[in-house]
Scaffold this motif. Sequence first.
Motif, PDB file in Angstrom:
ATOM      1  N   ILE A 121      35.442  80.551   9.864  1.00  0.00           N
ATOM      2  CA  ILE A 121      36.083  80.023   8.672  1.00  0.00           C
ATOM      3  C   ILE A 121      37.367  80.454   8.224  1.00  0.00           C
ATOM      4  CG2 ILE A 121      35.683  79.670   6.093  1.00  0.00           C
ATOM      5  CD1 ILE A 121      32.774  80.947   6.552  1.00  0.00           C
ATOM      6  N   LYS A 122      38.027  79.354   8.401  1.00  0.00           N
ATOM      7  CA  LYS A 122      39.576  79.417   7.916  1.00  0.00           C
ATOM      8  C   LYS A 122      39.935  78.622   6.552  1.00  0.00           C
ATOM      9  CE  LYS A 122      43.967  79.672   9.808  1.00  0.00           C
ATOM     10  NZ  LYS A 122      44.486  79.969   8.431  1.00  0.00           N
ATOM     11  N   ASP A 169      33.844  76.156  11.948  1.00  0.00           N
ATOM     12  CA  ASP A 169      33.268  75.874  13.194  1.00  0.00           C
ATOM     13  C   ASP A 169      32.305  76.704  13.753  1.00  0.00           C
ATOM     14  OD1 ASP A 169      32.956  75.253  15.766  1.00  0.00           O
ATOM     15  OD2 ASP A 169      34.929  74.646  16.231  1.00  0.00           O
ATOM     16  N   ILE A 170      31.113  76.439  13.457  1.00  0.00           N
ATOM     17  CA  ILE A 170      29.819  77.170  13.844  1.00  0.00           C
ATOM     18  C   ILE A 170      29.475  77.386  15.400  1.00  0.00           C
ATOM     19  CG2 ILE A 170      27.560  77.480  13.186  1.00  0.00           C
ATOM     20  CD1 ILE A 170      29.520  77.395  10.777  1.00  0.00           C
ATOM     21  N   TYR A 171      30.135  76.469  16.188  1.00  0.00           N
ATOM     22  CA  TYR A 171      29.747  76.500  17.472  1.00  0.00           C
ATOM     23  C   TYR A 171      29.676  77.794  18.249  1.00  0.00           C
ATOM     24  CZ  TYR A 171      30.016  74.962  22.479  1.00  0.00           C
ATOM     25  OH  TYR A 171      29.682  74.857  23.857  1.00  0.00           O
ATOM     26  N   ARG A 172      30.439  78.873  18.074  1.00  0.00           N
ATOM     27  CA  ARG A 172      30.338  79.988  19.014  1.00  0.00           C
ATOM     28  C   ARG A 172      29.323  81.028  18.431  1.00  0.00           C
ATOM     29  NH1 ARG A 172      32.471  85.196  18.488  1.00  0.00           N
ATOM     30  NH2 ARG A 172      33.538  84.737  16.375  1.00  0.00           N
ATOM     31  N   LEU A 173      28.862  80.875  16.934  1.00  0.00           N
ATOM     32  CA  LEU A 173      27.776  81.629  16.375  1.00  0.00           C
ATOM     33  C   LEU A 173      26.511  80.787  16.929  1.00  0.00           C
ATOM     34  CD1 LEU A 173      28.712  82.617  12.661  1.00  0.00           C
ATOM     35  CD2 LEU A 173      28.553  83.875  14.756  1.00  0.00           C
ATOM     36  N   ALA A 174      26.609  79.725  16.753  1.00  0.00           N
ATOM     37  CA  ALA A 174      25.325  78.814  17.078  1.00  0.00           C
ATOM     38  C   ALA A 174      24.233  79.232  16.400  1.00  0.00           C
ATOM     39  CB  ALA A 174      25.079  78.765  18.590  1.00  0.00           C
ATOM     40  N   GLU A 175      22.931  79.556  17.176  1.00  0.00           N
ATOM     41  CA  GLU A 175      21.771  79.855  16.310  1.00  0.00           C
ATOM     42  C   GLU A 175      21.793  81.084  15.545  1.00  0.00           C
ATOM     43  OE1 GLU A 175      21.604  78.647  19.496  1.00  0.00           O
ATOM     44  OE2 GLU A 175      20.399  76.774  19.298  1.00  0.00           O
ATOM     45  N   ALA A 176      22.805  81.918  15.865  1.00  0.00           N
ATOM     46  CA  ALA A 176      22.902  83.167  15.329  1.00  0.00           C
ATOM     47  C   ALA A 176      23.757  83.065  13.852  1.00  0.00           C
ATOM     48  CB  ALA A 176      23.956  84.108  15.906  1.00  0.00           C
ATOM     49  N   ALA A 177      23.929  81.823  13.634  1.00  0.00           N
ATOM     50  CA  ALA A 177      24.731  81.458  12.339  1.00  0.00           C
ATOM     51  C   ALA A 177      23.981  81.792  11.165  1.00  0.00           C
ATOM     52  CB  ALA A 177      25.197  80.059  12.122  1.00  0.00           C
ATOM     53  N   VAL A 178      22.782  81.407  11.176  1.00  0.00           N
ATOM     54  CA  VAL A 178      21.800  81.271  10.069  1.00  0.00           C
ATOM     55  C   VAL A 178      21.580  82.960   9.655  1.00  0.00           C
ATOM     56  CG1 VAL A 178      19.668  80.822   9.160  1.00  0.00           C
ATOM     57  CG2 VAL A 178      20.746  79.114  10.515  1.00  0.00           C
ATOM     58  N   GLN A 179      21.177  83.615  10.560  1.00  0.00           N
ATOM     59  CA  GLN A 179      20.886  85.157  10.627  1.00  0.00           C
ATOM     60  C   GLN A 179      22.080  85.987  10.061  1.00  0.00           C
ATOM     61  OE1 GLN A 179      19.601  83.255  13.065  1.00  0.00           O
ATOM     62  NE2 GLN A 179      18.041  84.142  13.884  1.00  0.00           N
ATOM     63  N   GLU A 180      23.335  85.623  10.693  1.00  0.00           N
ATOM     64  CA  GLU A 180      24.493  86.148  10.301  1.00  0.00           C
ATOM     65  C   GLU A 180      25.082  85.446   9.075  1.00  0.00           C
ATOM     66  OE1 GLU A 180      28.561  87.257  12.595  1.00  0.00           O
ATOM     67  OE2 GLU A 180      26.642  86.970  13.882  1.00  0.00           O
ATOM     68  N   GLU A 187      32.321  71.944  11.592  1.00  0.00           N
ATOM     69  CA  GLU A 187      31.874  71.480  12.722  1.00  0.00           C
ATOM     70  C   GLU A 187      30.783  72.242  13.174  1.00  0.00           C
ATOM     71  OE1 GLU A 187      35.258  71.240  15.347  1.00  0.00           O
ATOM     72  OE2 GLU A 187      36.876  71.239  13.872  1.00  0.00           O
ATOM     73  N   TRP A 188      29.917  71.569  13.807  1.00  0.00           N
ATOM     74  CA  TRP A 188      28.588  72.124  14.479  1.00  0.00           C
ATOM     75  C   TRP A 188      27.813  72.579  13.224  1.00  0.00           C
ATOM     76  CZ3 TRP A 188      27.798  70.791  19.332  1.00  0.00           C
ATOM     77  CH2 TRP A 188      28.968  70.378  20.066  1.00  0.00           C
ATOM     78  N   SER A 189      27.683  71.669  12.069  1.00  0.00           N
ATOM     79  CA  SER A 189      27.001  72.189  10.892  1.00  0.00           C
ATOM     80  C   SER A 189      25.260  72.177  11.170  1.00  0.00           C
ATOM     81  CB  SER A 189      27.182  71.019   9.829  1.00  0.00           C
ATOM     82  OG  SER A 189      26.657  70.049  10.034  1.00  0.00           O
ATOM     83  N   GLU A 190      25.081  71.371  12.296  1.00  0.00           N
ATOM     84  CA  GLU A 190      23.440  71.540  12.488  1.00  0.00           C
ATOM     85  C   GLU A 190      22.910  72.912  12.791  1.00  0.00           C
ATOM     86  OE1 GLU A 190      26.122  69.828  13.968  1.00  0.00           O
ATOM     87  OE2 GLU A 190      25.516  69.330  16.189  1.00  0.00           O
TER      88      GLU A 190
END
Length: 158
Positions: free
Chosen positions: A64-65, A78-89, A106-109
Amino acid sequence: MTTYETTTVDETQAVAQALGKLVQPGDVICLAGDLGAGKTTFTQGLAKGLGIEEPVSSPTFTIIKEYDDGRVPLYHMDIYRLAEAAVQEDLGYEDYFYGAGVSVIEWSEYLAELLPEDRLVITIRNREDGGRTLTFASTGPVAAARLKELSESCPTSH
Ligand SMILES: Nc1ncnc2c1ncn2[C@@H]1O[C@H](COP(=O)(O)OP(=O)(O)O)[C@@H](O)[C@H]1O
Ligand SMILES: [Mg+2]
């Protein structure tokens, strides 16, 4: 649903800039599309429409910037790097989504159910001729209003 066909970066950014002039605090904009489709390029145009002068880059290493030098704060994610971990983290996304700025994701899915219900979803596709097809869809009344304003200030070519 609204569709724009662009051939150059400038044309993509002109649409994004028109949107940047309309967005309001609390707006949530999801950018979908493959790597290299133009999501960050679009965000740069939107930032210009907000009057942000600080250069907008890909926030891949920060997730997040925040840009505070425009008409409304811009939260670029940009959630790309976190991917599936994004929800947990959980990085406290809701403070941004329901905050004083406009969120562009970006990559909000990957955020799935963390996303607010009312969103403007922009899908960018790379055409065979090298241009881009930008499809705008709204999932609630706020996004629908913004999309209507955009259609008026930035008419589609067809
Ligand atoms: N019409 C166009 N609209 C947007 N980007 C374009 C267009 N034509 C070429 N490009 C190029 O495509 C690339 C898009 O990269 P970027 O915005 O970083 O994509 P993403 O963030 O979706 O991964 C840039 O190098 C940009 O110059
Ligand atoms: Mg990007």
